[in-house]
Design an enzyme around this catalytic site. Sequence first.
Site, PDB file in Angstrom:
ATOM      1  N   GLU A  55      15.649  14.252  51.169  1.00 37.58           N
ATOM      2  CA  GLU A  55      15.512  13.606  52.468  1.00 37.58           C
ATOM      3  C   GLU A  55      14.419  14.356  53.226  1.00 37.58           C
ATOM      4  O   GLU A  55      14.582  15.527  53.551  1.00 37.58           O
ATOM      5  CB  GLU A  55      16.845  13.703  53.199  1.00 37.58           C
ATOM      6  CG  GLU A  55      17.031  12.741  54.338  1.00 37.58           C
ATOM      7  CD  GLU A  55      18.439  12.858  54.902  1.00 37.58           C
ATOM      8  OE1 GLU A  55      19.212  11.916  54.708  1.00 37.58           O
ATOM      9  OE2 GLU A  55      18.753  13.896  55.518  1.00 37.58           O
ATOM     10  N   ASP A  66      18.429  15.507  66.381  1.00 41.63           N
ATOM     11  CA  ASP A  66      18.351  16.798  65.715  1.00 41.63           C
ATOM     12  C   ASP A  66      18.678  17.958  66.643  1.00 41.63           C
ATOM     13  O   ASP A  66      18.327  17.942  67.832  1.00 41.63           O
ATOM     14  CB  ASP A  66      16.946  17.005  65.146  1.00 41.63           C
ATOM     15  CG  ASP A  66      16.658  16.059  64.005  1.00 41.63           C
ATOM     16  OD1 ASP A  66      17.319  16.182  62.969  1.00 41.63           O
ATOM     17  OD2 ASP A  66      15.779  15.185  64.148  1.00 41.63           O
ATOM     18  N   TYR A 180      25.179   6.814  55.273  1.00 43.18           N
ATOM     19  CA  TYR A 180      25.211   8.214  55.679  1.00 43.18           C
ATOM     20  C   TYR A 180      26.275   8.363  56.766  1.00 43.18           C
ATOM     21  O   TYR A 180      26.126   7.838  57.861  1.00 43.18           O
ATOM     22  CB  TYR A 180      23.830   8.594  56.219  1.00 43.18           C
ATOM     23  CG  TYR A 180      23.587  10.056  56.516  1.00 43.18           C
ATOM     24  CD1 TYR A 180      24.493  10.831  57.241  1.00 43.18           C
ATOM     25  CD2 TYR A 180      22.404  10.673  56.106  1.00 43.18           C
ATOM     26  CE1 TYR A 180      24.248  12.155  57.525  1.00 43.18           C
ATOM     27  CE2 TYR A 180      22.136  12.007  56.407  1.00 43.18           C
ATOM     28  CZ  TYR A 180      23.062  12.735  57.103  1.00 43.18           C
ATOM     29  OH  TYR A 180      22.811  14.052  57.395  1.00 43.18           O
TER      30      TYR A 180
END
Length: 273
Positions: A55, A66, A180
Amino acid sequence: MPPPASPSRIAAAFSRARAEGRSAFVAYLCAGDPDLETSVAACRTVIENGVDVLELGVPFSDPVADGVTNQLAAQRALTAGIGRAQVLELVRRIRAFSEVPIVFYTYFNLVFTGGIENYVSEARAAGVDGLLTLDLPPEEAGELCAACAKHGMETVFIVAPTTPEERIRRIAASATGFIYYVSREGVTGVRDSLVAGLGEAVAQIKAHTALPVVVGFGISTREHVRQVAAIADGVVVGSLLVNVIAQNLGSEEAICAALRAQMRELTPGLARA
């Protein structure tokens, strides 16, 4: 236009892991961190030491999903002059020595700027297998999904702990590569422990899809890997590996040695009892 592989690299990677009695290892690295040459070496190191799916985080100035670790990695890459051309060059460099599936972990502004179909076409031609666009919900992803279908690019979408079942169904219908599952609320980052209820959450997703389900966010020890591997098709490790790079800046050799050691520590946890 390049057709999807048969089976696709992504599907083949998960199939191979299942046949070997283990979960797949999905590794996140920021493309171009801390510079292009070191990034190529870091990617080669993790690939040669057990990664099933790579990834690649595409550096972005406002990576809202993030945590600090990955924000700093993106900043290092941007400071080194890593842009779209250099990220695609990194993919081409990886393709020169590996057929590992590559998924872009990116943000929609980067995809939209310059044209969605152009972005997908260029990424696919470079050797990218899938797109995970963090801030694009499936309800608004019609144009991207159409472009991906046209060019043989697979789509990856995220399910969160707060996602209601009706949305899980919609997300599952939009994904073609894998799902995911974000194991906790908040942003990426190393955590001391995993949250409770992962098994139930993965089972709920699997009730709506035959695609692989991977679990990420906060996985940082072999025991974490072991716990996730027991219930999911793939284990995502990101911030831990990015920290290895941050802790060894200035020495490509040290970065690769530390990544190699970290991979060897984690991968035994992938085996299923």
